[in-house]
Design a protein around this motif. Structure first.
Motif, PDB file in Angstrom:
ATOM      1  N   GLU A 166      -6.348  -5.182   5.022  1.00 26.09           N
ATOM      2  CA  GLU A 166      -4.991  -5.850   4.785  1.00 26.09           C
ATOM      3  C   GLU A 166      -4.349  -5.246   3.646  1.00 26.09           C
ATOM      4  OE1 GLU A 166      -6.408 -10.052   4.338  1.00 26.09           O
ATOM      5  OE2 GLU A 166      -7.223 -10.031   6.376  1.00 26.09           O
ATOM      6  N   GLN A 167      -3.055  -5.605   3.501  1.00 25.66           N
ATOM      7  CA  GLN A 167      -2.337  -5.086   2.106  1.00 25.66           C
ATOM      8  C   GLN A 167      -3.216  -5.411   0.904  1.00 25.66           C
ATOM      9  OE1 GLN A 167      -0.427  -3.034   2.912  1.00 25.66           O
ATOM     10  NE2 GLN A 167       0.961  -2.834   1.216  1.00 25.66           N
ATOM     11  N   GLU A 190     -11.997 -10.909   3.949  1.00 24.07           N
ATOM     12  CA  GLU A 190     -11.937  -9.433   4.237  1.00 24.07           C
ATOM     13  C   GLU A 190     -12.903  -8.847   3.305  1.00 24.07           C
ATOM     14  OE1 GLU A 190      -9.306  -5.557   4.909  1.00 24.07           O
ATOM     15  OE2 GLU A 190      -8.519  -7.166   3.519  1.00 24.07           O
TER      16      GLU A 190
END
Length: 154
Positions: A89-90, A96
């Protein structure tokens, strides 16, 4: 001759006895051939039925096999994988980070350190690992470390 066929037993009682006459179990060749012929016909019919059933199954399998193989080709290869699907993810989230380290999101600080050490040994850039992955592993440790420290101070 009045006692023919009778035997006297101690009290004068009379018992009847019969002569032993063996049954005639000798079969003629014609009877043996008839029974053998019937058995062979039954076995032949069974083999024929199995052959027709096998032929029908093979004819039925061809279209089903084609449909099955086409369905398998359409399914994504990652559907059978136990690995996490997708990239990073950014901004890394706690979920995560826990996926990267392979631990639950609510793990203790000791488990976070152990998991980080174990994964960094395998992926360290000095040992041929990717610097990008090492940075992501360190980021995951930092995020989970902040979370556990924040929980302790509240």
């Amino acid at each position: 001759m009045a006692n023919a066929g009778r035997v006297t037993v101690d009290g004068g009682d009379m018992m009847r006895y019969t002569e032993y006459s063996p049954k005639n179990n000798v079969r003629g060749d014609a009877e043996i051939d008839t029974r053998l012929g019937g058995t062979l016909i039954a076995v032949g019919l069974g083999v024929t039925a199995a052959a027709f059933a096998g032929r029908y199954a093979f004819q039925l399998w061809k279209p089903l096999g084609h449909v099955f193989s086409e369905t398998i080709k359409k399914m994504p290869s990652s559907a059978f994988s136990s690995y996490y699907k997708g990239g990073f993810e950014q901004k890394m989230s706690k979920r995560e980070a826990s996926l990267v380290l392979g631990i639950s999101p609510g793990s203790t600080n000791a488990k976070v350190r152990d998991a980080h050490r174990r994964i960094m040994v395998l992926n360290h850039p000095d040992k041929g690992g990717s610097p990008y992955l090492a940075a992501k592993i360190n980021e995951a440790k930092d995020i989970l470390d902040k979370e556990t420290r924040g929980d302790l101070h509240c």
